[in-house]
Enzyme design. Sequence first.
Site, PDB file in Angstrom:
ATOM      1  N   SER A 271      38.978  47.216  39.290  1.00  0.00           N
ATOM      2  CA  SER A 271      38.666  46.037  40.101  1.00  0.00           C
ATOM      3  C   SER A 271      37.675  46.226  41.241  1.00  0.00           C
ATOM      4  O   SER A 271      37.207  45.239  41.805  1.00  0.00           O
ATOM      5  CB  SER A 271      39.946  45.453  40.677  1.00  0.00           C
ATOM      6  OG  SER A 271      40.545  44.638  39.706  1.00  0.00           O
TER       7      SER A 271
ATOM      8  N   LYS B 116      39.054  41.885  51.013  1.00  0.00           N
ATOM      9  CA  LYS B 116      39.705  41.244  49.861  1.00  0.00           C
ATOM     10  C   LYS B 116      41.049  40.652  50.303  1.00  0.00           C
ATOM     11  O   LYS B 116      41.793  41.297  51.051  1.00  0.00           O
ATOM     12  CB  LYS B 116      39.911  42.290  48.759  1.00  0.00           C
ATOM     13  CG  LYS B 116      40.472  41.731  47.455  1.00  0.00           C
ATOM     14  CD  LYS B 116      40.560  42.829  46.389  1.00  0.00           C
ATOM     15  CE  LYS B 116      41.076  42.303  45.066  1.00  0.00           C
ATOM     16  NZ  LYS B 116      41.169  43.360  44.032  1.00  0.00           N
TER      17      LYS B 116
ATOM     18  N   SER C   6      38.860  42.433  39.617  1.00  0.00           N
ATOM     19  CA  SER C   6      39.363  41.333  40.413  1.00  0.00           C
ATOM     20  C   SER C   6      38.719  41.194  41.788  1.00  0.00           C
ATOM     21  O   SER C   6      38.827  40.153  42.419  1.00  0.00           O
ATOM     22  CB  SER C   6      40.877  41.471  40.573  1.00  0.00           C
ATOM     23  OG  SER C   6      41.184  42.596  41.366  1.00  0.00           O
TER      24      SER C   6
HETATM   25  N1  GLN Z   1      41.092  43.894  35.132  1.00  0.00           N
HETATM   26  C1  GLN Z   1      42.249  44.732  35.182  1.00  0.00           C
HETATM   27  C2  GLN Z   1      43.487  43.858  35.119  1.00  0.00           C
HETATM   28  O1  GLN Z   1      43.327  42.720  34.880  1.00  0.00           O
HETATM   29  C3  GLN Z   1      42.220  45.556  36.427  1.00  0.00           C
HETATM   30  C4  GLN Z   1      42.486  44.783  37.634  1.00  0.00           C
HETATM   31  C5  GLN Z   1      42.491  45.610  38.878  1.00  0.00           C
HETATM   32  O2  GLN Z   1      41.935  46.695  38.929  1.00  0.00           O
HETATM   33  N2  GLN Z   1      43.160  45.094  39.898  1.00  0.00           N
HETATM   34  O3  GLN Z   1      44.577  44.284  35.318  1.00  0.00           O
END
Ligand code: GLN
Length: 478
Positions: free
Chosen positions: A170, A71, A146
Site C-alpha cells: 500500500s 494517511k 491503499s
Molecule cells: N492491496 C492489498 C490489500 O488489499 C494491500 C493493502 C495494504 O497494503 N494495506 O490488502
Amino acid sequence: MDLCWLTVKEAREALAGGELDARELTQAILDRIQRVDPQVKAYINVFPRVALEMAERANGGPLAGVPLAIKDVICVKGLETTCASKILRGFKPPYDATVIERLGEAGYVLLGKVNMDEFAMGSSTENSGFFTTHNPWDLERVPGGSSGGSAAAVAAGECLASLGSDTGGSIRQPASFCGVVGLKPTYGRVSRFGLVAFASSLDQIGPITRTVEDAALILEVISGHDPRDSTSAPYPPLKARELLSREVKGMVLGLPKEYFGEGLDPQVRESVMEAAKVLEGLGCRVEEVSLPHSPYAVATYYLVATAEASSNLARYDGVKYGYRAPDYKDLFDMYVKTRSQGFGTEVKRRIMLGTYALSAGYYDAYYLKAQKVRTLIKRDFEEVFETCDAIVTPTSPTPAFRMGERLADPLTMYLSDIYTISVNLAGIPAVSVPCGFTREGLPVGLQIMGKAFDEATILSLGHAYQGVTDWHKRRPSL
Ligand code: GLN
C-alpha cells in the site's frame, strides 16, 4: 522558486537559512490544495488553521516548518481519523500515534488527512467509503492504493511528503502509480502505536516522498524503538546520512525470474530492465535469482491478512467508536445494523474470508497452512540474500489502471499486489523509485528489496539511481 515542488531537504535548508518563511510555505501549499484538490481529491480533511498555527510555532527541529499529509489510518489527537470508513466518521482519537508525536517534536506542519481504501483494504482507493482519489498523471485512472491519497498528494504538489501504511504494498504500489518514492521499512522499524490495525503482523508505516533522500530524512524522525508497540524492534532511530552513504559499487543485485514472467506489462519490463542497466553502470553486478515460493504469496497473504483483519475489526461495534445505527431492537440488532451500515463491501468480504479461515475445522487447512508457507517465502529471501545485497523487481505488473476497470473482479484487484506482498510476509524493507514512463505518460516504479533492518542498502541504491536519472523531476500537468 515554486514552493509546492520543493523537496523536504530543500525546504528545510531554506527554512533554516531564513530564506523561506514557514507560514508562507504552508500557505502556498494550502492554496494549491484549494486549486487542484477538487480534481485530485487526495484529502479527506484539510486543517488550514492547525497547519498555519503549527507553521507559526515551528522552530529548531529537523522537520521544522515542513508541511506533510498523513494517511487517515494514523491517529492524530483531537482531529477526525476515519480510515475512510463510515463506521469511524466523527471519531477523534484521544491520543497521537507515536509517529505523529515524533513528527511533532521534529516541528512538522500537519496539512490534513488523506484518502485511502477503507481500512487500507484495496489497491486503487476506490474502496474508500467517501470518494475515489484520481491519479494526477491521468485523472481517469486510479492513484493505486491503499495509500492513494498519500501518493497523489505528493505527486500533485499538495504536500512536500506524506506518510502511508503498507500491509501488502500500500505504500509502494501507489508510489509507483503516481511517479513518487515509497518506502516500506522493515517490520518493527517504525512503531505501529496509533496506526489503526488492519493485519498486525504485516502493517508498517512509511514515507512517500519525491526523492529517496527525503524518505531517509523522514525515516530518521519516525524510526526507533517504542515501548508502546510490543513488536517494535529494540534499535535506536536511524541516521539519514548513514542510510544514504553505502557504497553501491560492487553490490550484487538479484533479479528474481518469477517477477518477470507472465502478466508483466512489456513497457514496465522495459523500464525496469533499463533501470537495472543504470545500476550496472553504477558498478553493481546484476544476476538472475529465484524465489520459488512466489506463486503462493497472494493466496498466503489473503489468508493471513483477512484472518488478522477479522479479529482486528471486531472492535467496531457501535459502542466504542464513531458510528452507531440509529434504529435497533436490542444489543445484538444494534451490532448487526451498525456493522452492516458502517462497513463497505470489500471490508465485509475480508471479515467473512478471515472468519472462515479461522473457524473450527478449517483453521488447519487454511490459516495454519498459510503460516507455514509464509515461513517458506521468508526462507526464499534469506537464501537469495546470502549472495545478493538487494533484489530488484518491478513494483507493480502494470502502470495505473482505469477507474472501475478492476472493481467487478476482486481477484484481478488482488493480483495488483503480486510483486509487493512477499516483502510484507517476509518482514523485509523495500522501496519503490520512479524509473520511467509508458508511452501513455504513466509512471513506472522500480522496487528494491533489502535484508531485514538493512534499509541503508536499498536507500543508498535508490539515492545513487536518482543521482543519475531524472524521472523523479517530472511533474504532471494539472
Ligand atoms: N492491496 C492489498 C490489500 O488489499 C494491500 C493493502 C495494504 O497494503 N494495506 O490488502
